[in-house]
Design an enzyme around this catalytic site. Sequence first.
Site, PDB file in Angstrom:
ATOM      1  N   HIS A  52      -9.750   2.744   0.576  1.00 22.09           N
ATOM      2  CA  HIS A  52      -8.322   2.439   0.475  1.00 22.09           C
ATOM      3  C   HIS A  52      -8.013   1.863  -0.903  1.00 22.09           C
ATOM      4  O   HIS A  52      -8.357   0.720  -1.203  1.00 22.09           O
ATOM      5  CB  HIS A  52      -7.935   1.448   1.574  1.00 22.09           C
ATOM      6  CG  HIS A  52      -6.469   1.237   1.741  1.00 22.09           C
ATOM      7  ND1 HIS A  52      -5.525   1.795   0.897  1.00 22.09           N
ATOM      8  CD2 HIS A  52      -5.766   0.523   2.667  1.00 22.09           C
ATOM      9  CE1 HIS A  52      -4.328   1.428   1.298  1.00 22.09           C
ATOM     10  NE2 HIS A  52      -4.440   0.658   2.359  1.00 22.09           N
ATOM     11  N   LYS A 112      -8.620   8.729   2.881  1.00 21.67           N
ATOM     12  CA  LYS A 112      -9.296   7.428   2.775  1.00 21.67           C
ATOM     13  C   LYS A 112     -10.664   7.430   3.437  1.00 21.67           C
ATOM     14  O   LYS A 112     -11.465   6.524   3.182  1.00 21.67           O
ATOM     15  CB  LYS A 112      -8.418   6.327   3.355  1.00 21.67           C
ATOM     16  CG  LYS A 112      -7.142   6.058   2.565  1.00 21.67           C
ATOM     17  CD  LYS A 112      -6.345   4.930   3.177  1.00 21.67           C
ATOM     18  CE  LYS A 112      -5.008   4.736   2.471  1.00 21.67           C
ATOM     19  NZ  LYS A 112      -4.041   5.823   2.761  1.00 21.67           N
ATOM     20  N   GLU A 114       0.216   5.336  13.860  1.00 16.62           N
ATOM     21  CA  GLU A 114       0.601   6.507  13.073  1.00 16.62           C
ATOM     22  C   GLU A 114       0.548   7.771  13.923  1.00 16.62           C
ATOM     23  O   GLU A 114       1.432   8.631  13.833  1.00 16.62           O
ATOM     24  CB  GLU A 114      -0.302   6.659  11.853  1.00 16.62           C
ATOM     25  CG  GLU A 114       0.118   7.794  10.926  1.00 16.62           C
ATOM     26  CD  GLU A 114      -0.605   7.802   9.597  1.00 16.62           C
ATOM     27  OE1 GLU A 114      -0.174   8.543   8.687  1.00 16.62           O
ATOM     28  OE2 GLU A 114      -1.601   7.055   9.443  1.00 16.62           O
ATOM     29  N   HIS A 118      -1.706   8.151   6.375  1.00 18.29           N
ATOM     30  CA  HIS A 118      -2.042   6.873   5.747  1.00 18.29           C
ATOM     31  C   HIS A 118      -3.432   6.437   6.205  1.00 18.29           C
ATOM     32  O   HIS A 118      -4.273   6.086   5.388  1.00 18.29           O
ATOM     33  CB  HIS A 118      -1.002   5.820   6.129  1.00 18.29           C
ATOM     34  CG  HIS A 118      -1.250   4.482   5.540  1.00 18.29           C
ATOM     35  ND1 HIS A 118      -1.258   4.248   4.179  1.00 18.29           N
ATOM     36  CD2 HIS A 118      -1.519   3.278   6.115  1.00 18.29           C
ATOM     37  CE1 HIS A 118      -1.502   2.978   3.945  1.00 18.29           C
ATOM     38  NE2 HIS A 118      -1.682   2.365   5.103  1.00 18.29           N
ATOM     39  N   CYS A 164       0.802  -1.227   0.000  1.00 14.69           N
ATOM     40  CA  CYS A 164       0.000   0.000   0.000  1.00 14.69           C
ATOM     41  C   CYS A 164       0.834   1.276   0.000  1.00 14.69           C
ATOM     42  O   CYS A 164       0.280   2.371  -0.036  1.00 14.69           O
ATOM     43  CB  CYS A 164      -0.960  -0.007   1.185  1.00 14.69           C
ATOM     44  SG  CYS A 164      -2.072  -1.425   1.153  1.00 14.69           S
ATOM     45  N   PHE A 201       1.608  -3.552   3.774  1.00 17.15           N
ATOM     46  CA  PHE A 201       1.817  -4.902   4.294  1.00 17.15           C
ATOM     47  C   PHE A 201       3.281  -5.295   4.146  1.00 17.15           C
ATOM     48  O   PHE A 201       3.940  -4.953   3.160  1.00 17.15           O
ATOM     49  CB  PHE A 201       0.951  -5.899   3.520  1.00 17.15           C
ATOM     50  CG  PHE A 201      -0.475  -6.006   4.019  1.00 17.15           C
ATOM     51  CD1 PHE A 201      -0.955  -5.196   5.029  1.00 17.15           C
ATOM     52  CD2 PHE A 201      -1.326  -6.948   3.462  1.00 17.15           C
ATOM     53  CE1 PHE A 201      -2.263  -5.300   5.471  1.00 17.15           C
ATOM     54  CE2 PHE A 201      -2.644  -7.065   3.895  1.00 17.15           C
ATOM     55  CZ  PHE A 201      -3.106  -6.244   4.904  1.00 17.15           C
TER      56      PHE A 201
END
Length: 412
Positions: free
Chosen positions: A339, A334, A313, A302, A162, A398
């Site tokens: 996403h 997002k 985060e 993110h 991502c 990931f």
Amino acid sequence: MERVVITGMGVVSPLGNTIQSFWNRLIRGESGVSLIDTFDVSRHKSKIAGLVRDFDADGLFGRKEARRMDRFCQFALAAAEQAWEDSGLSLEQVNQERMGVYVGSGTGGIQTLFDQTAIIRERGPERVSPTLVPMMISNMAAAFISMKYGALGPTLSPVTACSIGNTAVGEAYRIIRSGLTDIVFTGGAEAAVTEISLASFGNATALSTRNDDPTRASRPFDTGRDGFVMAEGAGILVLESLTHALRRNARIYAEVIGYGASSDAYHMVATHPEGKGAYMAMKLAIQEAGIGPDEVDVISAHATSTEIGDRSETLAIKKLFGENAYRIPVTANKSMTGHLLGASSAVEAIALVKSLQQNIIPPTINQEQKDLGCDLDYVPNKAREATLNVGLSNSFGFGGHNAVIVLKAFKG
């Protein structure tokens, strides 16, 4: 070292398939999430996604050409064509040997693979398409763009899950900065809203199941979040050396001034709970930009709408920025787009460019009850006007892949 600027942008997204439609809906705080109606979701746990609507591949490329491309390639090429036109470039004024393409995808042609797997099971190996492999492999988006514009320079398809969009932008920035290229198409594309990926993410309990209220399902930093929402699309930017851009009197949107990459070295899918890798990537990006933490005016998070991701985060931001963290607005695109996986940070980079241009911060929608572990200024529910000079964009994937870019309003 060359300075690197952004001179063209293109987008295909759940909020629209032009820069203006995407940006208008983003700052209005509109959601692009809806019930999935492209395949049967009756047995799926999550039945919602951010789908690209009104996308006519046959009209854009012709039916024969469109059928040679998986949907992720179609998105990438459509966004690249927008970005090229937006840049004002023409093939007569570029050295194609010094033009590259850095565009990636996390899943590549997963729908093509899914379709051809069904064919081999139902009709046998003789009926499998000979174009399966070239349609499936994730570097093909970069390849199609390269072929379209005769880009003979370095062509790279990063696969960092991502964080692909930021990885691509960052690496493109560095190769231009080093003087090896003049122009690079960069970004990411994804078309992973398929039966098999929806089932896999759903069985991993990673997805929101707020199926009765899709537009309120993606809610970063909110206590009511229950997972992320899958989405699809592409974001492509044209990066150019400042020397080359000035030589042709180009319109310049913004400047790329820093890039940081790191690994969590922690878990296959979970982010580090203390945000160690995120902190390191942000720190490296700011160091390369040659700025202090107090010079960052806005952070594009993110923020996928998962508890551990949002909290880690937030911790990373507070560790790096200290007390300054509470004065920096943090926005989560997002919450509106869902996403877009490997395309997400490229699309978010475009949104950050528009923010720096217009001094408007898009909201984080669906902020109703803030998580006690997430106590920063997330620009809740309504866009905000602010004087913006420097923006930082986070992207984490990931496997622990982290990529952060720093953009600056262009002042000449």
